[in-house]
Scaffold this motif. Structure first.
Motif, short mmCIF file in Angstrom:
data_model
loop_
_atom_site.label_atom_id
_atom_site.label_comp_id
_atom_site.label_asym_id
_atom_site.label_seq_id
_atom_site.Cartn_x
_atom_site.Cartn_y
_atom_site.Cartn_z
N GLY A 113 22.55 8.34 -14.11
CA GLY A 113 23.02 7.89 -15.41
C GLY A 113 21.89 7.72 -16.41
O GLY A 113 22.04 8.05 -17.60
N VAL B 139 20.88 11.15 -17.65
CA VAL B 139 21.86 11.65 -18.61
C VAL B 139 21.68 10.95 -19.96
O VAL B 139 21.69 11.59 -21.02
CB VAL B 139 23.29 11.44 -18.08
CG1 VAL B 139 24.32 11.74 -19.17
CG2 VAL B 139 23.54 12.31 -16.87
N PRO C 35 29.50 11.28 -26.38
CA PRO C 35 29.89 11.68 -25.02
C PRO C 35 28.80 11.41 -23.99
O PRO C 35 29.09 11.03 -22.85
CB PRO C 35 30.15 13.19 -25.18
CG PRO C 35 30.52 13.37 -26.61
CD PRO C 35 29.70 12.38 -27.36
N THR C 36 27.54 11.60 -24.38
CA THR C 36 26.43 11.32 -23.45
C THR C 36 26.42 9.86 -23.04
O THR C 36 26.22 9.53 -21.86
CB THR C 36 25.09 11.68 -24.11
OG1 THR C 36 25.08 13.08 -24.44
CG2 THR C 36 23.93 11.38 -23.18
N VAL D 247 29.30 9.22 -20.51
CA VAL D 247 29.02 9.71 -19.15
C VAL D 247 27.96 8.84 -18.48
O VAL D 247 28.12 8.41 -17.33
CB VAL D 247 28.55 11.18 -19.20
CG1 VAL D 247 28.10 11.64 -17.82
CG2 VAL D 247 29.68 12.07 -19.71
#
Length: 304
Positions: free
Chosen positions: A147, A150, A279-280, A283
């Motif tokens: 995570g 990301v 969106p990043t 996620v």
């Protein structure tokens, strides 16, 4: 924002007619700590990281000072060098890292990386103290680090947030070290008193650097109000509520607040600062918060 990992008194089961207080206080604490990242975003550009954190520590310590005064005889003089060390590792430096990150990236980035503190506490205990980590927590750590990767790949207003993610992750790692130090060196001492002492020590040690970097331009009313709220409400009052929860329901159940803080941080930043949820971030937040939930020890069965 996440409180120092202190030794926790044994949980006391609340009377039935007061059970409604637990979800109310958990939600309120998550809202308070989520707001801390909003206040950092407002105040950090005007103050700079070190002056902002020094003021925050002074105000937070002042709110908790009655707990320290009540337990003053329990904190022997020999403990104060260790309290000062924890004040640096568990407050002054990580607070400064999150304040620096708040100048570079949206509030949600700091809130999401802050959640890694729970996993780093387990990792430090495994590496330095030989505590068993288990397959479940090992998987949780891998998911959490995924995570972070990301999140670091994301961008805000076209600019990379990688350095802000690195600062927040380092701050969370220092929280993990501080949690283990406190658990081993201050066992049996009143948690709120230890928190007051470490915040006060952090403030004293940071003060010369804060004075040296104090901004030349006058600081406006809005940053001052945000800093006051950060110190009084998010640090002082927030820690007091957290320890009250620990005393009543125990540390594992009180840790549920960790999952809620990023949600509130993102909501406050969206409502007040108009910061988007990318969106990043979704996620990365799902991976990190899922890993924190997976890494929690299973609840002990209730006696019948």
């Amino acid at each position: 924002m996440r409180a120092p990992g202190l030794t926790h008194p044994q949980a006391v089961t609340p009377p039935f007619n007061r059970a409604w207080l637990t979800p109310l206080e958990l939600g309120g604490l998550a809202a308070i700590w989520g707001a801390s990242f909003l206040f950092l975003r407002i105040a950090a550009p005007a103050f700079g990281p070190l002056p902002l954190v020094a003021v925050r520590l002074v105000l937070g310590a002042a709110v908790l000072m009655p707990f320290l005064w009540r337990a003053r005889t329990a904190l022997r003089p020999a403990l104060w060098p260790r309290l000062a060390l924890v004040g640096v590792i568990n407050a002054a430096v990580p607070f400064s890292l999150f304040a620096w990150a708040a100048r570079q990236a949206p509030a949600g980035v700091g809130a999401i990386t802050n959640s890694m503190a729970v996993l780093f506490t387990a990792l430090v205990a495994f590496v330095f103290y030989g505590e068993r980590i288990g397959a479940r927590r090992a998987v949780a750590l891998l998911a959490g680090f995924a995570g972070v990767v990301v999140l670091a790949s994301g961008r805000a207003a076209g600019a990379s947030v990688a350095w802000a993610v690195a600062a927040g992750t380092t701050g969370a790692f220092l929280y993990g070290i501080g949690s283990n130090l406190v658990r081993r060196h201050f066992a049996g001492l009143p948690a709120a008193a230890v928190a007051a002492a470490t915040l006060a020590c952090g403030a004293v040690l940071l003060l010369p650097f804060a004075v040296a970097t104090w901004p030349a331009e006058p600081i406006g009313m809005r940053p001052w109000l945000a800093t006051t709220a950060l110190g009084v409400i998010c640090t002082g009052l927030g820690y007091a509520v957290f320890y009250r929860l620990i005393q009543r329901i125990g540390a594992p159940r009180a840790a549920v607040v960790t999952y809620l803080v990023p949600l509130f941080a993102l909501t406050w930043a969206w409502l007040i600062l108009d910061e988007p949820l990318t969106p990043t971030m979704l996620v990365a937040g799902g991976l990190i918060l899922g890993s924190v939930a997976l890494g929690q020890p299973p609840a002990a069965p209730r006696a019948k």
